[in-house]
Scaffold this active site. Structure first.
Site, short mmCIF file in Angstrom:
data_model
loop_
_atom_site.label_atom_id
_atom_site.label_comp_id
_atom_site.label_asym_id
_atom_site.label_seq_id
_atom_site.Cartn_x
_atom_site.Cartn_y
_atom_site.Cartn_z
N GLN A 48 0.70 -17.95 -7.18
CA GLN A 48 1.97 -17.93 -7.90
C GLN A 48 3.09 -18.12 -6.90
OE1 GLN A 48 2.73 -14.55 -10.46
NE2 GLN A 48 4.94 -14.89 -10.35
N CYS A 54 4.42 -14.88 -13.86
CA CYS A 54 3.07 -14.34 -13.88
C CYS A 54 2.36 -14.57 -15.21
CB CYS A 54 3.06 -12.86 -13.52
SG CYS A 54 4.11 -11.82 -14.57
N HIS A 132 3.64 -6.86 -14.73
CA HIS A 132 3.02 -8.06 -14.20
C HIS A 132 1.83 -8.46 -15.07
CE1 HIS A 132 1.84 -10.93 -11.18
NE2 HIS A 132 0.66 -10.37 -11.04
N ASP A 147 -5.05 -12.95 -10.20
CA ASP A 147 -3.65 -12.56 -10.02
C ASP A 147 -3.09 -13.47 -8.94
OD1 ASP A 147 -1.24 -11.40 -9.21
OD2 ASP A 147 -2.03 -9.35 -9.20
#
Length: 185
Positions: A48, A54, A132, A147
Site C-alpha cells: 500500500q 487500505c 484499518h 495487509d
C-alpha cells in the site's frame, strides 16, 4: 447458532475483509518475520503506497486471489489491472496502482470519487486514522492475512473452504484480545 451460521456461510464465502482497530492487527514485529510457509508465487499481494487506501488494497488482494471464482468481465478495469500487475513484485504493484501508465485507468481517481459519494467524508490521504482494512484469503489450503502496510503476507495456518470463516474468526479474536477497544466491525 453461530456455528450453524458459519457452516451455512462457508458455501458462499471465499474472501473476508475486516476493519480492525490498528493496535489489534498482527504486530509489526510478527509481520516483518518470514512466514513459516513461504507464499506461493501466485498469491496476489501488493504494498500500500496510497494513503488511507487500505479498503481498496484489501479489495484488490481479495479479488486478485479469487479471479477464477469471481469471473471478471474480460475487458474490465480489474481484468486489465491484474493481467498487467501479476508478474510484478508487491512494491511494483503498489507503484503501478499509484502511478499507472498513461494508457491505464487510474484507480486512485476512482477511489477518491467513490469515497466522496458515501455518507461519510473520507479522510485526507495524509491523515492518520486508527482503523484499518485487511483481507483474509484461503490460498492452497493456507489462511493468509494480506495487509499492504506489512513486509509481506502472513500465514495463519491451514484452512479449507468449510472452516475458512471459523479460522478467520479465531485470528480476529486473537487481534481483539490485544486491546480493550470497542471499535470493531
Amino acid at each position: 447458532m453461530a456455528a450453524q451460521l458459519i457452516k451455512l456461510a462457508h458455501r458462499f464465502l471465499c474472501i473476508l475483509l475486516c476493519s480492525l482497530y490498528l493496535c489489534c492487527v498482527t504486530p509489526a514485529a510478527d509481520a516483518s518475520k518470514p512466514a513459516d510457509v513461504a507464499p506461493a508465487s501466485d498469491l496476489y499481494y501488493m504494498k500500500q503506497t496510497i494513503g488511507n487506501a487500505c479498503g481498496t488494497i484489501a479489495m484488490l488482494h481479495s479479488i486478485g486471489n479469487n479471479t477464477e471464482k469471481l469471473e471478471l468481465a474480460p475487458d474490465s478495469f480489474l481484468t486489465k489491472f491484474f493481467a498487467a500487475t501479476q508478474p510484478m513484485t508487491p512494491v511494483e504493484r503498489g507503484a503501478y496502482l499509484e502511478q499507472p501508465p498513461e494508457d491505464a485507468p487510474d484507480i486512485e481517481e476512482a477511489h477518491q470519487a467513490a469515497g466522496e459519494k458515501g455518507d461519510t467524508a473520507p479522510p485526507p490521504a495524509e491523515e492518520d486514522v486508527n482503523l484499518h482494512f485487511i483481507a483474509f484469503v484461503e490460498h492452497n489450503g493456507e489462511l493468509w492475512e494480506l495487509d499492504g502496510r506489512r513486509a509481506g503476507p502472513i500465514n495463519h495456518g491451514k484452512t479449507q473452504p468449510d472452516t475458512f470463516l471459523a479460522d478467520v474468526a479465531r485470528v480476529t479474536k486473537d487481534f481483539i484480545a490485544r486491546t480493550n477497544s470497542l471499535q470493531f466491525n
